[in-house]
Design a protein around this motif. Structure first.
Motif, PDB file in Angstrom:
ATOM      1  N   ASN A 169       0.861  -1.172   0.000  1.00  0.00           N
ATOM      2  CA  ASN A 169       0.000   0.000   0.000  1.00  0.00           C
ATOM      3  C   ASN A 169       0.903   1.229   0.000  1.00  0.00           C
ATOM      4  OD1 ASN A 169      -1.952   1.918   0.249  1.00  0.00           O
ATOM      5  ND2 ASN A 169      -2.701   1.271   2.228  1.00  0.00           N
ATOM      6  N   ILE A 170       1.490   1.497  -1.162  1.00  0.00           N
ATOM      7  CA  ILE A 170       2.375   2.651  -1.290  1.00  0.00           C
ATOM      8  C   ILE A 170       1.542   3.868  -1.690  1.00  0.00           C
ATOM      9  CG2 ILE A 170       4.348   3.607  -2.540  1.00  0.00           C
ATOM     10  CD1 ILE A 170       5.374   0.675  -2.742  1.00  0.00           C
ATOM     11  N   THR A 171       0.893   3.809  -2.826  1.00  0.00           N
ATOM     12  CA  THR A 171      -0.025   4.881  -3.222  1.00  0.00           C
ATOM     13  C   THR A 171      -1.464   4.381  -3.204  1.00  0.00           C
ATOM     14  OG1 THR A 171       0.327   4.341  -5.554  1.00  0.00           O
ATOM     15  CG2 THR A 171       1.681   6.097  -4.622  1.00  0.00           C
ATOM     16  N   THR A 172      -1.663   3.175  -3.677  1.00  0.00           N
ATOM     17  CA  THR A 172      -2.969   2.517  -3.593  1.00  0.00           C
ATOM     18  C   THR A 172      -2.721   1.061  -3.209  1.00  0.00           C
ATOM     19  OG1 THR A 172      -2.926   1.932  -5.942  1.00  0.00           O
ATOM     20  CG2 THR A 172      -4.050   3.986  -5.364  1.00  0.00           C
ATOM     21  N   PRO A 173      -3.683   0.441  -2.535  1.00  0.00           N
ATOM     22  CA  PRO A 173      -3.488  -0.970  -2.157  1.00  0.00           C
ATOM     23  C   PRO A 173      -3.380  -1.857  -3.397  1.00  0.00           C
ATOM     24  CG  PRO A 173      -5.403  -0.019  -1.064  1.00  0.00           C
ATOM     25  CD  PRO A 173      -4.941   0.975  -2.070  1.00  0.00           C
ATOM     26  N   GLU A 174      -2.449  -2.794  -3.348  1.00  0.00           N
ATOM     27  CA  GLU A 174      -2.263  -3.722  -4.455  1.00  0.00           C
ATOM     28  C   GLU A 174      -2.062  -5.122  -3.905  1.00  0.00           C
ATOM     29  OE1 GLU A 174       0.981  -4.823  -7.938  1.00  0.00           O
ATOM     30  OE2 GLU A 174       1.192  -2.925  -6.879  1.00  0.00           O
ATOM     31  N   VAL A 175      -2.786  -6.086  -4.461  1.00  0.00           N
ATOM     32  CA  VAL A 175      -2.611  -7.499  -4.147  1.00  0.00           C
ATOM     33  C   VAL A 175      -2.215  -8.177  -5.446  1.00  0.00           C
ATOM     34  CG1 VAL A 175      -3.717  -9.625  -3.349  1.00  0.00           C
ATOM     35  CG2 VAL A 175      -4.342  -7.429  -2.321  1.00  0.00           C
ATOM     36  N   ARG A 176      -1.135  -8.972  -5.398  1.00  0.00           N
ATOM     37  CA  ARG A 176      -0.654  -9.668  -6.590  1.00  0.00           C
ATOM     38  C   ARG A 176      -0.504 -11.148  -6.274  1.00  0.00           C
ATOM     39  NH1 ARG A 176       5.115  -8.140  -7.943  1.00  0.00           N
ATOM     40  NH2 ARG A 176       5.498  -9.736  -6.394  1.00  0.00           N
ATOM     41  N   LEU A 177      -1.000 -11.977  -7.166  1.00  0.00           N
ATOM     42  CA  LEU A 177      -0.907 -13.435  -7.035  1.00  0.00           C
ATOM     43  C   LEU A 177      -0.003 -13.970  -8.128  1.00  0.00           C
ATOM     44  CD1 LEU A 177      -1.946 -16.241  -5.996  1.00  0.00           C
ATOM     45  CD2 LEU A 177      -3.804 -15.994  -7.663  1.00  0.00           C
ATOM     46  N   LEU A 178       0.985 -14.785  -7.733  1.00  0.00           N
ATOM     47  CA  LEU A 178       1.854 -15.467  -8.704  1.00  0.00           C
ATOM     48  C   LEU A 178       1.793 -16.969  -8.410  1.00  0.00           C
ATOM     49  CD1 LEU A 178       4.988 -13.123  -8.516  1.00  0.00           C
ATOM     50  CD2 LEU A 178       3.169 -13.097 -10.215  1.00  0.00           C
ATOM     51  N   THR A 179       1.520 -17.770  -9.443  1.00  0.00           N
ATOM     52  CA  THR A 179       1.371 -19.214  -9.233  1.00  0.00           C
ATOM     53  C   THR A 179       2.147 -20.064 -10.224  1.00  0.00           C
ATOM     54  OG1 THR A 179      -0.642 -19.280 -10.573  1.00  0.00           O
ATOM     55  CG2 THR A 179      -0.925 -18.962  -8.197  1.00  0.00           C
ATOM     56  N   ASP A 180       2.968 -19.481 -11.067  1.00  0.00           N
ATOM     57  CA  ASP A 180       3.674 -20.272 -12.084  1.00  0.00           C
ATOM     58  C   ASP A 180       4.596 -21.338 -11.505  1.00  0.00           C
ATOM     59  OD1 ASP A 180       2.382 -18.859 -14.041  1.00  0.00           O
ATOM     60  OD2 ASP A 180       4.081 -17.566 -14.526  1.00  0.00           O
ATOM     61  N   ALA A 181       5.176 -21.094 -10.328  1.00  0.00           N
ATOM     62  CA  ALA A 181       6.141 -22.041  -9.747  1.00  0.00           C
ATOM     63  C   ALA A 181       5.560 -22.859  -8.597  1.00  0.00           C
ATOM     64  CB  ALA A 181       7.385 -21.296  -9.279  1.00  0.00           C
ATOM     65  N   CYS A 182       4.257 -22.854  -8.437  1.00  0.00           N
ATOM     66  CA  CYS A 182       3.644 -23.588  -7.318  1.00  0.00           C
ATOM     67  C   CYS A 182       3.779 -25.086  -7.462  1.00  0.00           C
ATOM     68  CB  CYS A 182       2.180 -23.237  -7.185  1.00  0.00           C
ATOM     69  SG  CYS A 182       1.930 -21.598  -6.444  1.00  0.00           S
TER      70      CYS A 182
END
Length: 182
Positions: A169-182
């Motif tokens: 949450n620097i300027t706006t909240p951001e959620v990022r999902l990464l699943t390529d290596a799961c």
């Protein structure tokens, strides 16, 4: 004198069965199916890890919205504030949890677990006891980011590791999902 019409004796009958070539062909076909199709059906570990990360992402988004709604109700949705959630002081920026990379791993974990209902421990706890929980929280101090990784991926974790949920949450909240290596 009796005669039997249509009756055959066993003399002259051929045994019906599979030839060796037919059996070899069947085994080869089954082998090809096992090599091609089985990995698609048996990659359950990757599928389950992806599903868990997707669930964590969804829970994180829902938790963020609940914190934001409460901040609005309490008039804490402008600028930098603090809110008490489940006995933990959570810093806010514009009504969403603020990430301070200078907080300790344990303090960061307490803040995250106050608004995100998952079974996770801090990085320091995971390093001491890898069996403490299936997930652990980590942070990037210079980027003010929170990461959630699988404990089983402790040796691979990095900001670029492709099996994670990240929040900032620097300027706006951001959620990022990464699943390529799961």
């Amino acid at each position: 004198m009796k005669t039997s019409v249509g009756m055959k004796t066993s003399v002259g009958m051929k045994n019906k069965g599979f030839t060796l070539i037919e059996l070899v062909i069947a085994i080869v076909i089954l082998g090809i199916l096992a090599v091609v199709a089985a990995p698609r059906f048996l990659n359950l570990q990757k599928d389950s890890k992806v599903a868990v990360m997707e669930t964590v992402e969804g829970a994180m988004r829902a938790g963020l919205e609940m914190v934001h709604t409460r901040a609005i109700v309490e008039g804490l949705d402008q600028g930098e504030q603090e809110i008490l959630i489940n006995g933990v002081v959570v810093p806010l920026r514009d009504g969403y949890p603020r990430v301070d990379g200078n907080d300790s791993f344990d303090d960061m974990n307490k803040q995250v677990l106050a608004w995100l209902n998952i079974d996770a421990v801090s990085l320091t706890t995971t390093q001491k006891d890898p069996n403490a929980a299936d997930l652990f929280t980590d942070k990037s101090t210079p980027n003010n980011q929170i990461y959630i990784f699988f404990t089983s991926d402790l040796d691979k974790k990095s900001v670029n590791f492709q099996c994670q949920v990240m929040y900032q949450n620097i300027t706006t909240p951001e959620v990022r999902l990464l699943t390529d290596a799961c």
